[in-house]
Write a protein that holds these residues in place. Structure first.
Motif, PDB file in Angstrom:
ATOM      1  N   ILE A 100       0.828  -1.200   0.000  1.00 30.21           N
ATOM      2  CA  ILE A 100       0.000   0.000   0.000  1.00 30.21           C
ATOM      3  C   ILE A 100       0.868   1.258   0.000  1.00 30.21           C
ATOM      4  CG2 ILE A 100      -1.649   1.350   1.347  1.00 30.21           C
ATOM      5  CD1 ILE A 100      -2.907  -0.985  -0.117  1.00 30.21           C
ATOM      6  N   GLU A 101       1.921   1.242   0.825  1.00 32.34           N
ATOM      7  CA  GLU A 101       2.813   2.406   0.871  1.00 32.34           C
ATOM      8  C   GLU A 101       3.463   2.642  -0.489  1.00 32.34           C
ATOM      9  OE1 GLU A 101       5.625   1.802   3.972  1.00 32.34           O
ATOM     10  OE2 GLU A 101       4.276   2.535   5.557  1.00 32.34           O
ATOM     11  N   LYS A 102       3.804   1.589  -1.183  1.00 34.99           N
ATOM     12  CA  LYS A 102       4.471   1.727  -2.478  1.00 34.99           C
ATOM     13  C   LYS A 102       3.594   2.436  -3.494  1.00 34.99           C
ATOM     14  CE  LYS A 102       6.876  -0.933  -6.045  1.00 34.99           C
ATOM     15  NZ  LYS A 102       7.311  -2.291  -6.471  1.00 34.99           N
ATOM     16  N   VAL A 103       2.321   2.083  -3.520  1.00 29.46           N
ATOM     17  CA  VAL A 103       1.442   2.695  -4.518  1.00 29.46           C
ATOM     18  C   VAL A 103       0.922   4.062  -4.083  1.00 29.46           C
ATOM     19  CG1 VAL A 103       0.710   0.468  -5.436  1.00 29.46           C
ATOM     20  CG2 VAL A 103      -0.603   1.507  -3.603  1.00 29.46           C
ATOM     21  N   TYR A 104       0.989   4.358  -2.787  1.00 25.09           N
ATOM     22  CA  TYR A 104       0.480   5.644  -2.293  1.00 25.09           C
ATOM     23  C   TYR A 104       1.576   6.705  -2.216  1.00 25.09           C
ATOM     24  CZ  TYR A 104      -2.397   8.839   0.466  1.00 25.09           C
ATOM     25  OH  TYR A 104      -3.125   9.917   0.892  1.00 25.09           O
ATOM     26  N   ASN A 105       2.810   6.298  -2.370  1.00 22.73           N
ATOM     27  CA  ASN A 105       3.943   7.192  -2.164  1.00 22.73           C
ATOM     28  C   ASN A 105       4.229   8.019  -3.417  1.00 22.73           C
ATOM     29  OD1 ASN A 105       6.174   8.467  -1.169  1.00 22.73           O
ATOM     30  ND2 ASN A 105       7.497   6.665  -1.174  1.00 22.73           N
ATOM     31  N   ASN A 163       2.645  17.395   0.117  1.00 24.03           N
ATOM     32  CA  ASN A 163       2.988  16.182   0.860  1.00 24.03           C
ATOM     33  C   ASN A 163       3.886  15.340  -0.031  1.00 24.03           C
ATOM     34  OD1 ASN A 163       2.808  13.415   2.001  1.00 24.03           O
ATOM     35  ND2 ASN A 163       1.304  14.337   3.365  1.00 24.03           N
ATOM     36  N   GLU A 164       5.067  15.031   0.452  1.00 23.01           N
ATOM     37  CA  GLU A 164       6.030  14.286  -0.366  1.00 23.01           C
ATOM     38  C   GLU A 164       5.522  12.903  -0.748  1.00 23.01           C
ATOM     39  OE1 GLU A 164       8.631  15.348  -1.731  1.00 23.01           O
ATOM     40  OE2 GLU A 164       9.037  17.226  -0.691  1.00 23.01           O
ATOM     41  N   GLY A 165       4.562  12.393  -0.012  1.00 15.76           N
ATOM     42  CA  GLY A 165       4.010  11.076  -0.333  1.00 15.76           C
ATOM     43  C   GLY A 165       3.472  10.371   0.886  1.00 15.76           C
ATOM     44  N   LEU A 166       4.322  10.213   1.904  1.00 18.99           N
ATOM     45  CA  LEU A 166       3.931   9.467   3.098  1.00 18.99           C
ATOM     46  C   LEU A 166       4.016  10.310   4.364  1.00 18.99           C
ATOM     47  CD1 LEU A 166       5.746   6.067   2.371  1.00 18.99           C
ATOM     48  CD2 LEU A 166       3.346   6.656   1.962  1.00 18.99           C
ATOM     49  N   VAL A 184       2.626   9.894 -11.159  1.00 16.20           N
ATOM     50  CA  VAL A 184       2.362   8.584 -10.571  1.00 16.20           C
ATOM     51  C   VAL A 184       2.652   7.501 -11.596  1.00 16.20           C
ATOM     52  CG1 VAL A 184       0.598   9.468  -9.010  1.00 16.20           C
ATOM     53  CG2 VAL A 184      -0.065   8.664 -11.264  1.00 16.20           C
ATOM     54  N   ASN A 185       2.996   6.336 -11.093  1.00 16.53           N
ATOM     55  CA  ASN A 185       3.280   5.195 -11.964  1.00 16.53           C
ATOM     56  C   ASN A 185       1.965   4.509 -12.344  1.00 16.53           C
ATOM     57  OD1 ASN A 185       4.566   3.185 -13.388  1.00 16.53           O
ATOM     58  ND2 ASN A 185       5.025   1.957 -11.569  1.00 16.53           N
ATOM     59  N   PHE A 186       1.204   5.245 -13.136  1.00 17.96           N
ATOM     60  CA  PHE A 186      -0.142   4.783 -13.481  1.00 17.96           C
ATOM     61  C   PHE A 186      -0.582   5.516 -14.743  1.00 17.96           C
ATOM     62  CE2 PHE A 186      -4.729   5.639 -13.253  1.00 17.96           C
ATOM     63  CZ  PHE A 186      -5.226   4.345 -13.197  1.00 17.96           C
ATOM     64  N   ASN A 187      -1.164   4.829 -15.674  1.00 17.52           N
ATOM     65  CA  ASN A 187      -1.599   5.430 -16.938  1.00 17.52           C
ATOM     66  C   ASN A 187      -3.126   5.420 -17.012  1.00 17.52           C
ATOM     67  OD1 ASN A 187      -1.776   6.531 -19.439  1.00 17.52           O
ATOM     68  ND2 ASN A 187      -0.789   4.831 -20.529  1.00 17.52           N
TER      69      ASN A 187
END
Length: 500
Positions: free
Chosen positions: A88-93, A112-115, A439-442
Motif C-alpha cells: 500500500i505504501e508503495k502505490v500511495y507514495n 505532501n512528499e508522499g507518506l 504517478v506510476n499509473f496510466n
C-alpha cells in the motif's frame, strides 16, 4: 501493477483464514461492573460502566492499556500484514499538492512528499518562483501529534494567524507571524475552539471560551459562553477586546468573518444543543464608529442554513436552503437587511447546490449531479455565463478568490485521474493544467462507466464501474465492491491509487 494486485488479493485471502483462527483464541480483559443506578424522572437506569468515564483514573488507564495489548497481539499475528502495508505504501507514495492561494504577492500551497503525516506549507513569488518553507507541521512536536489547524493571512499578507492543536484536541492556541521577516511575534492566544481568524487591518476577530476556573479540568470542562474577541497583532491576549457574547444562551457557537473589503463583520450563530441545524446571521459596519451594535440579517435560529458568499456595494449574497432543500442563491439589501425581502439570484435546481464561491467578480456554483461535480459561472445578478467542462465524471473544488483576480485554481479528480490542479482564466473561460502529480499509473488504460441500480423502493442508485479497457464485464472478474450510506454524506469520485 498487475503483480501487486495479485499479491494483495492473495494476502487478503490468507489473512481472512488466519484472522478467523485468531479471533477464536482472543481472551479479552475482564471489564468490571459497578453498582451505579440513576433515577431519571422515576425511571431507574443502570450504568455499570460509569467508572470508564473518568479518563484520568488509574483503573481506566490500565483497562485501556490491556485492551490495546490484546489488539496489538492480534494484529502482530497476521502473517501478511507487513507485506500488505509495504504494498500500500508503495502505490500511495507520490507527491501531492493543494491548489495555490495568493496573498501579498506570494502564492501559498501545501505539499505532501508522499507518506508524510501532515502536508507542509510553502510559498513562492509568482507561479514559477522558487518555493520556500513556511511551516512543517510534522516538526512541531517530537511525537508528531501537533497539528496546523489554521493558517490565515491578513489582507495585505503582512501577518499570519497560526492555529495549533495538540494530541487531536479541538482546543487550539493561536500565534502570529510577521510574514515579511518570517519571525513569530510574542502573541499567544489560549482557550480557542471552533474559531476562525477574521482579519481587519493588523488584527483579527476570533472565538474562544472563558478560561476555566482554577482547580477544574482544563480540557474536559464543560464549554459554555462562546465569545468573540478582537486581537491586535503584537499585543498580549489580556488586551483583547470582547466584541460579542450571549450569556442567555451559553450553548451557542459563534464564529466571526469579515468581508473582502473589511467593511463588514459577520457573526454566524448556531445552537445544535436545541436540535436546530440552521443558523442566525448578524453583521456590523466596521466603518461606522458611532453605532457598535450588530444588525440581524437572519435574527432567529431555525433549521435553515444561511451561508454568506460575498457582498456588492449595496447587497449581501447568500446561499440558503430556506424553502429550497437543494439550496439557492439570494441577495439581501444592506440598507434594509430583511431576509423576508430577499431577491432570488439563482433558483433551486433539481440537483443539490454543494458550494458557492466568488472570484474575479463572478459567482461559481458547484452542483452534484449523479454523484459528480457540475460547475456553472454566473454574474452577481444571476445571469448564467458558462459551464466549466471537466475531463470526465469526477469531483472538483476550489474556484475561490478576490474580486480583482484574473485567474483561479481548482482541483479535479476521478477514479482514474489523480488530484490535478487546473488554472482557470476568468476572461477566456479556458482551463489549463497547472500541476499534475507524477504517478506510476496510466489513466488512459482504464475506463469508468456510470450505471444506475434500482434499490428496494425503486430509487435509482448511481454506481461507477472502473475497469481496464477491453475487459469483458460478464460477471467472472474479481471485483472490489465498495459503498457507503449515512449521515447525509456522499461518496464522490476520487483517486485511490492501489488495487481496484
Amino acid at each position: 501493477m498487475q503483480m501487486i494486485k495479485k499479491n494483495i488479493l492473495f494476502m487478503l485471502a490468507g489473512s481472512l483464514v488466519m484472522m478467523k483462527t485468531l479471533k477464536a483464541q482472543i481472551q479479552y480483559p475482564e471489564t468490571k461492573k459497578v453498582n451505579q443506578t440513576d433515577d431519571y424522572f422515576g425511571i431507574k437506569v443502570s450504568d455499570p460502566y460509569r467508572w470508564l468515564e473518568d479518563d484520568k483514573s488509574d483503573s481506566t488507564k490500565q483497562w485501556v492499556k490491556a485492551q490495546n495489548a490484546v489488539t496489538q497481539q492480534y494484529l502482530d499475528a497476521i502473517p501478511y500484514r507487513k507485506n500488505f502495508r509495504e504494498a500500500i505504501e508503495k502505490v500511495y507514495n507520490y507527491p501531492k499538492f493543494s491548489a495555490p492561494f495568493k496573498k501579498g504577492g506570494w502564492f501559498y500551497f501545501y505539499k505532501n512528499e508522499g507518506l508524510q503525516n501532515q502536508s507542509v506549507l510553502y510559498r513562492q513569488q509568482g507561479l514559477n518562483g522558487k518555493p520556500e518553507l513556511v511551516i512543517d507541521p510534522n516538526k512541531l512536536s517530537l511525537d508528531g501529534t501537533t497539528r496546523l489547524q489554521l493558517f490565515s493571512l491578513s489582507k495585505d499578507g503582512h501577518y499570519a494567524a497560526i492555529g495549533l492543536s495538540k494530541g487531536g484536541s479541538d482546543w487550539q492556541t493561536y500565534y502570529v507571524r510577521d510574514m515579511k521577516t518570517g519571525k513569530d511575534l510574542s502573541d499567544e492566544l489560549s482557550w480557542v475552539k471552533f474559531s476562525s481568524a477574521a482579519w481587519k487591518g493588523n488584527g483579527f476577530y476570533y472565538s474562544r471560551y472563558p478560561a476555566p476556573q482554577k482547580g477544574s479540568s482544563d480540557l474536559t470542562a464543560k464549554n459554555e459562553n462562546h465569545q468573540v474577541y478582537f486581537h491586535k497583532a503584537g499585543t498580549p491576549q489580556i488586551e483583547d477586546k470582547l466584541v460579542y457574547e450571549n450569556k442567555e444562551n451559553p450553548q451557542r457557537f459563534i464564529t466571526a468573518s469579515t468581508s473582502e473589503d473589511e467593511h463588514y463583520l459577520f457573526l454566524n450563530i448556531s445552537d445544535r444543543g436545541k436540535g436546530l441545524d440552521g443558523n442566525a446571521l448578524y453583521f456590523k459596519n466596521l466603518n461606522q464608529t458611532s453605532d457598535t451594535s450588530f444588525i440581524p440579517i437572519v435574527k432567529e435560529i431555525t433549521n435553515n442554513d444561511y451561508h454568506l458568499i460575498d457582498n456588492t456595494k449595496d447587497r449581501f449574497i447568500l446561499k440558503t436552503n430556506e424553502g429550497a432543500p437543494n439550496s439557492k442563491v439570494i441577495a439581501v439589501s444592506i440598507a434594509h437587511p430583511d431576509i423576508l425581502g430577499a431577491e432570488i439570484i439563482v433558483s433551486e435546481k433539481k440537483e443539490p447546490l454543494l458550494s458557492a464561491n466568488t472570484g474575479g467578480g463572478k459567482l461559481f456554483l458547484d452542483y452534484l449531479k449523479d454523484v459528480s461535480t457540475r460547475t456553472y459561472v454566473y454574474n452577481f445578478t444571476g445571469k448564467l455565463l458558462n459551464e466549466i467542462k471537466y475531463p470526465g465524471l469526477g469531483n472538483s473544488g476550489g474556484l475561490d478568490g478576490n474580486k480583482d483576480d484574473k485567474f483561479l485554481f481548482y482541483v479535479y479528480t476521478s477514479f482514474t485521474v489523480p488530484p490535478t490542479i487546473y488554472k482557470y482564466d476568468i476572461a477566456t473561460t479556458a482551463s489549463t493544467i497547472f500541476r499534475q502529480p507524477e504517478v506510476n499509473f496510466n489513466p488512459v488504460d482504464y475506463e469508468t462507466k456510470q450505471v444506475f441500480y434500482p434499490s428496494k423502493d425503486g430509487t435509482k442508485i448511481p454506481m461507477f464501474i472502473v475497469s481496464k479497457k477491453g475487459i469483458q464485464l460478464d460477471g467472472n472478474n474479481v471485483t472490489l465492491l465498495y459503498g457507503y450510506g449515512g449521515f447525509n454524506l456522499n461518496l464522490e469520485p476520487g483517486f485511490i491509487r492501489g488495487p481496484r
